[in-house]
Design a protein around this motif. Structure first.
Motif, PDB file in Angstrom:
ATOM      1  N   ASP A  53      56.288  16.482  61.307  1.00  0.00           N
ATOM      2  CA  ASP A  53      56.061  17.817  60.859  1.00  0.00           C
ATOM      3  C   ASP A  53      55.566  17.728  59.419  1.00  0.00           C
ATOM      4  OD1 ASP A  53      56.925  20.761  61.754  1.00  0.00           O
ATOM      5  OD2 ASP A  53      58.051  20.360  59.878  1.00  0.00           O
ATOM      6  N   TRP A  54      55.031  18.972  59.176  1.00  0.00           N
ATOM      7  CA  TRP A  54      54.242  19.144  57.764  1.00  0.00           C
ATOM      8  C   TRP A  54      55.317  19.272  56.916  1.00  0.00           C
ATOM      9  CZ3 TRP A  54      49.663  17.979  56.225  1.00  0.00           C
ATOM     10  CH2 TRP A  54      48.613  17.763  57.091  1.00  0.00           C
TER      11      TRP A  54
ATOM     12  N   ARG B  17      50.561  11.167  59.781  1.00  0.00           N
ATOM     13  CA  ARG B  17      50.593  11.585  61.188  1.00  0.00           C
ATOM     14  C   ARG B  17      49.802  10.736  62.205  1.00  0.00           C
ATOM     15  NH1 ARG B  17      52.070  17.206  62.201  1.00  0.00           N
ATOM     16  NH2 ARG B  17      50.666  17.319  63.818  1.00  0.00           N
TER      17      ARG B  17
END
Length: 429
Positions: A278-279, A271
């Motif tokens: 997005d996770w 990230r």
């Protein structure tokens, strides 16, 4: 006017009137009289027994003029002249017999009877001439017919010969006809037999064609099936060749980079403040990474110490062998929370497993070396000698993302080594 004295010796043989002959008849030469006398004697000798040729003979007499004036003539006998009269009568008789013998009428004749006889003779002459002409024509016709008959005889002989030849030819042709009739009968019998055979062959042919059509249909189906199988075999062969040229690890796990992110199968791992990932994508990337390292270890028949990798998609985890505890390799929210310590512990354990894999590879290949050194949860950049922590706690997003990028790079190198080693082994086998 009549002479005072004339000799009358004959009468007309037609009308019986007395005749006064021409005085010239009494004047003959001796030779002529002798010639006329001989035949007269012979003729008279021959005629006297048969008939009275002197039937109308009138004795010699003289015609004198009567003095009384009633008749004008009278008969007077002359004895002195009897001998000469007999001689002349014989000559005259002989002349009349000669003339009578050569004609159909008896002589002498008077003028009127002579004229009538001449007319009759003219008619007979014309009739005779007509008959002669008819006879000549008939004679010519007979000659022509004889010639024609001769030609006809010749033609008849020729025709007879030709007829014999034709008869012989006819007989020969009749014999040939009989032979041909026998052959025709035999041929008809053969034709009947052939027709029966033809019907039998036709029925067999129809049965054969039905079988042939059925077999042809089955053959077409079999050929279609064979073509289909050949196509499938060709496709399978091409796929096999393609698979032989394609490594399953390269096809399954594609490790690359996208700007500052390392990617695996297009999933970004990390990230950044400028690029919020997005996770769910990060968790999927960790699941692919766990699966890859587990497959590489299984390919080498290598078992990790202290840990066991459990690929489980975007909820993969690492199990500790001593404590039987599951360390999750997935996150759900921000940084620097207490529960994130298990995620950090799992990432450190994953890095430990990658280090064990490196050491195992080095045992097989002393020349093998990864581009980034790994030790105690950190990855060192060999160019700058700067180490980057794999943990989230007490770390920046940039450093964590760079550490993950180095991690994927090391994993890529291990994947390439496995591909090179086991592809050669498969080729040799």
């Amino acid at each position: 006017m009549v002479d005072m004295k004339s000799n009358v010796s004959f009468a007309c043989q037609c009308c019986l009137q007395p005749l006064r002959l021409d005085p010239k008849i009494y004047h003959h030469k001796k030779h002529t009289a002798t010639e006329l006398l001989n035949p007269i004697q012979q003729v008279v000798g021959e005629l006297e027994p048969q008939s009275g040729s002197m039937e109308y003979l009138v004795p010699p007499f003289k015609l004198t003029e009567s003095t009384n004036g009633t008749n004008g003539f009278m008969l007077v006998g002359d004895c002195g002249e009897i001998e000469s009269l007999s001689h002349h009568l014989k000559i005259q008789e002989n002349q009349c017999d000669i003339i009578s013998s050569s004609n159909s009428a008896d002589y002498p004749l008077c003028n009127n009877c002579t004229d009538s006889l001449l007319l009759l003779l003219d008619q007979q002459l014309r009739m005779t001439e007509g008959e002669c002409s008819d006879y000549n024509e008939y004679l010519k016709k007979l000659e022509i017919e004889q010639q024609q008959q001769s030609h006809q005889d010749i033609e008849m002989e020729t025709l007879t010969k030709e007829l014999q030849d034709v008869w012989l030819a006819e007989k020969k042709m009749i014999n040939e006809l009989e032979a041909l009739m026998k052959e025709e009968m035999a041929t008809r019998n053969a034709i009947v037999q052939q027709e029966r055979d033809n019907e039998r062959v036709y029925s067999e042919e129809q049965r054969y064609y039905r079988k042939y059509s059925r077999y042809k249909y089955d053959l077409i189906l079999a050929e279609d099936e064979c073509h289909r199988l050949e196509c499938q075999l060709t496709y399978a062969t091409s796929q096999l060749e393609k698979l032989k040229r394609t490594n399953v690890f390269n096809a399954t796990f594609h490790i690359w980079h996208l700007e500052h992110f390392g990617t695996i199968n297009s999933f970004r791992l990390g990230r950044l403040p400028s690029a919020s990932v997005d996770w769910s994508e990060i968790n999927a990337a960790w699941g692919q990474t766990t699966l890859l390292l587990s497959a590489l270890a299984r390919k080498m028949n290598f078992t990790f110490k202290r840990f066991r990798l459990v690929p489980f998609g975007n909820h993969s985890y690492i199990e500790t062998l001593d404590q039987q505890r599951a360390l999750p390799l997935y996150g759900s929210g921000g940084f620097k929370f207490v529960w994130d310590m298990q995620f950090d512990t799992a990432m450190v354990a994953f890095l430990d497993c990658l280090q064990q894999f490196k050491e195992q590879v080095e045992k097989s290949d002393s020349g093998f070396c990864l581009p980034y050194r790994m030790k105690r949860g950190k990855i060192e950049d060999s160019a700058t000698k700067i180490s980057y922590s794999i943990k989230i706690q007490f770390n920046s997003e940039e450093q964590w993302t760079k550490a993950l990028k180095f991690l994927l790079t090391n994993l890529k190198w291990g994947l390439v080594w496995i591909i090179s080693q086991f592809t050669n082994d498969d080729t040799e086998h």
